[in-house]
Scaffold this motif. Structure first.
Motif, PDB file in Angstrom:
ATOM      1  N   ALA A  32      64.200  38.400  49.716  1.00 10.47           N
ATOM      2  CA  ALA A  32      63.430  39.620  49.291  1.00 10.47           C
ATOM      3  C   ALA A  32      61.875  39.260  49.442  1.00 10.47           C
ATOM      4  O   ALA A  32      61.212  40.263  49.208  1.00 10.47           O
ATOM      5  N   SER A  33      61.612  37.909  49.316  1.00  9.92           N
ATOM      6  CA  SER A  33      60.069  37.693  49.315  1.00  9.92           C
ATOM      7  C   SER A  33      59.403  36.998  50.833  1.00  9.92           C
ATOM      8  O   SER A  33      58.151  37.226  50.532  1.00  9.92           O
ATOM      9  N   LEU A  34      60.039  36.689  51.640  1.00 12.39           N
ATOM     10  CA  LEU A  34      59.658  35.839  52.675  1.00 12.39           C
ATOM     11  C   LEU A  34      59.555  36.939  53.913  1.00 12.39           C
ATOM     12  O   LEU A  34      60.244  37.682  54.286  1.00 12.39           O
ATOM     13  N   ASN A  35      58.440  36.654  54.769  1.00  8.39           N
ATOM     14  CA  ASN A  35      58.150  37.219  55.868  1.00  8.39           C
ATOM     15  C   ASN A  35      58.070  36.157  57.178  1.00  8.39           C
ATOM     16  O   ASN A  35      57.839  35.123  56.904  1.00  8.39           O
ATOM     17  N   PRO A  36      58.625  36.737  58.330  1.00 10.93           N
ATOM     18  CA  PRO A  36      58.471  35.733  59.395  1.00 10.93           C
ATOM     19  C   PRO A  36      56.922  35.067  59.269  1.00 10.93           C
ATOM     20  O   PRO A  36      55.945  35.718  59.461  1.00 10.93           O
ATOM     21  N   GLY A  37      56.886  33.857  59.661  1.00 11.86           N
ATOM     22  CA  GLY A  37      55.646  32.984  59.631  1.00 11.86           C
ATOM     23  C   GLY A  37      55.287  32.575  58.376  1.00 11.86           C
ATOM     24  O   GLY A  37      54.189  31.736  58.360  1.00 11.86           O
ATOM     25  N   ASP A  38      55.697  32.924  57.295  1.00 12.95           N
ATOM     26  CA  ASP A  38      55.281  32.418  55.877  1.00 12.95           C
ATOM     27  C   ASP A  38      55.414  31.140  55.779  1.00 12.95           C
ATOM     28  O   ASP A  38      56.183  30.486  56.389  1.00 12.95           O
ATOM     29  N   GLU A  39      54.606  30.586  54.963  1.00 11.01           N
ATOM     30  CA  GLU A  39      54.717  28.811  54.761  1.00 11.01           C
ATOM     31  C   GLU A  39      55.070  28.693  53.403  1.00 11.01           C
ATOM     32  O   GLU A  39      54.604  29.290  52.537  1.00 11.01           O
ATOM     33  N   VAL A  40      56.169  27.713  53.143  1.00 12.03           N
ATOM     34  CA  VAL A  40      56.686  27.339  52.051  1.00 12.03           C
ATOM     35  C   VAL A  40      56.541  26.123  51.734  1.00 12.03           C
ATOM     36  O   VAL A  40      56.870  25.290  52.400  1.00 12.03           O
ATOM     37  N   ASP A  44      59.187  16.738  48.763  1.00  8.24           N
ATOM     38  CA  ASP A  44      59.918  15.855  49.568  1.00  8.24           C
ATOM     39  C   ASP A  44      60.162  14.548  48.632  1.00  8.24           C
ATOM     40  O   ASP A  44      59.153  13.717  48.515  1.00  8.24           O
ATOM     41  N   PRO A  45      61.396  14.218  48.300  1.00 11.81           N
ATOM     42  CA  PRO A  45      62.665  14.666  48.614  1.00 11.81           C
ATOM     43  C   PRO A  45      62.993  16.216  47.690  1.00 11.81           C
ATOM     44  O   PRO A  45      62.278  16.289  46.709  1.00 11.81           O
ATOM     45  N   CYS A  46      63.839  16.894  48.208  1.00 12.74           N
ATOM     46  CA  CYS A  46      64.126  18.067  47.724  1.00 12.74           C
ATOM     47  C   CYS A  46      65.753  18.346  48.035  1.00 12.74           C
ATOM     48  O   CYS A  46      66.261  17.499  48.825  1.00 12.74           O
ATOM     49  N   TYR A  47      66.417  19.490  47.175  1.00  9.98           N
ATOM     50  CA  TYR A  47      67.777  19.785  47.768  1.00  9.98           C
ATOM     51  C   TYR A  47      67.602  20.095  49.299  1.00  9.98           C
ATOM     52  O   TYR A  47      66.949  21.090  49.613  1.00  9.98           O
ATOM     53  N   PRO A  48      68.511  19.590  50.094  1.00 12.46           N
ATOM     54  CA  PRO A  48      68.528  19.556  51.402  1.00 12.46           C
ATOM     55  C   PRO A  48      68.866  21.027  52.052  1.00 12.46           C
ATOM     56  O   PRO A  48      68.223  21.455  53.258  1.00 12.46           O
ATOM     57  N   CYS A  49      69.482  21.882  51.459  1.00 12.99           N
ATOM     58  CA  CYS A  49      69.631  23.076  51.786  1.00 12.99           C
ATOM     59  C   CYS A  49      68.401  24.069  51.796  1.00 12.99           C
ATOM     60  O   CYS A  49      68.511  24.943  52.520  1.00 12.99           O
ATOM     61  N   ASN A  50      67.600  23.809  50.807  1.00 15.30           N
ATOM     62  CA  ASN A  50      66.552  24.888  50.632  1.00 15.30           C
ATOM     63  C   ASN A  50      65.672  24.914  51.963  1.00 15.30           C
ATOM     64  O   ASN A  50      65.386  26.119  52.208  1.00 15.30           O
ATOM     65  N   GLN A  51      65.405  23.853  52.817  1.00 12.27           N
ATOM     66  CA  GLN A  51      64.767  23.893  54.005  1.00 12.27           C
ATOM     67  C   GLN A  51      65.236  24.958  55.100  1.00 12.27           C
ATOM     68  O   GLN A  51      64.730  25.936  55.546  1.00 12.27           O
ATOM     69  N   ASN A  52      66.707  24.938  54.997  1.00 13.48           N
ATOM     70  CA  ASN A  52      67.337  25.725  55.815  1.00 13.48           C
ATOM     71  C   ASN A  52      67.609  27.215  55.358  1.00 13.48           C
ATOM     72  O   ASN A  52      67.327  27.976  56.504  1.00 13.48           O
ATOM     73  N   PHE A  53      67.561  27.512  54.156  1.00 16.42           N
ATOM     74  CA  PHE A  53      67.516  28.729  53.467  1.00 16.42           C
ATOM     75  C   PHE A  53      66.054  29.483  53.975  1.00 16.42           C
ATOM     76  O   PHE A  53      65.767  30.539  54.425  1.00 16.42           O
ATOM     77  N   ALA A  59      60.624  31.621  58.449  1.00 16.98           N
ATOM     78  CA  ALA A  59      59.499  30.865  57.590  1.00 16.98           C
ATOM     79  C   ALA A  59      59.249  29.606  57.882  1.00 16.98           C
ATOM     80  O   ALA A  59      60.259  28.999  58.452  1.00 16.98           O
ATOM     81  N   LYS A  60      58.226  28.818  57.623  1.00 16.12           N
ATOM     82  CA  LYS A  60      57.942  27.378  57.741  1.00 16.12           C
ATOM     83  C   LYS A  60      57.869  26.747  56.576  1.00 16.12           C
ATOM     84  O   LYS A  60      57.327  27.119  55.593  1.00 16.12           O
ATOM     85  N   VAL A  61      58.191  25.493  56.653  1.00 14.99           N
ATOM     86  CA  VAL A  61      58.498  24.690  55.777  1.00 14.99           C
ATOM     87  C   VAL A  61      57.436  23.546  55.752  1.00 14.99           C
ATOM     88  O   VAL A  61      57.067  22.864  56.704  1.00 14.99           O
ATOM     89  N   LYS A  62      56.585  23.454  54.494  1.00 17.33           N
ATOM     90  CA  LYS A  62      55.640  22.235  54.656  1.00 17.33           C
ATOM     91  C   LYS A  62      56.090  21.415  53.636  1.00 17.33           C
ATOM     92  O   LYS A  62      56.415  21.873  52.430  1.00 17.33           O
ATOM     93  N   PHE A  63      56.447  20.082  53.507  1.00  9.18           N
ATOM     94  CA  PHE A  63      56.777  19.228  52.793  1.00  9.18           C
ATOM     95  C   PHE A  63      55.705  18.358  52.082  1.00  9.18           C
ATOM     96  O   PHE A  63      54.699  18.084  52.652  1.00  9.18           O
TER      97      PHE A  63
END
Length: 80
Positions: A32-40, A44-53, A59-63
């Protein structure tokens, strides 16, 4: 205001509440809140599935590394 482990913010009387299916709620909130290219930012460490979501919504993941001395939690200092 309180940030729950499932990713929802709650404040008295606003209709949001804590849920018991954290991963599913997090996935829906991201959709509901992300757009393509957004950075989240994720700890690190985190719940492993979050980066896949996050990547599911293009969107892009920055650890951000977290350590025992921060109780493995993000802080304003770590985000600077």
């Amino acid at each position: 205001m309180r940030l729950h482990s499932c990713g929802l913010l709650t404040e008295g009387g606003n209709g949001l509440s804590q849920c018991h299916w954290g991963a599913g709620a997090f996935l829906l909130a991201l959709g509901a809140s992300l757009n393509p290219g957004d950075e989240v930012l994720l700890s690190d460490p985190c719940y492993p599935c979050n980066q896949n979501f996050i990547r599911l919504y293009d969107a892009k993941v920055k650890f951000v590394p977290v350590y025992a001395d921060t109780a493995y939690q993000l802080s304003a200092d770590l985000l600077r």
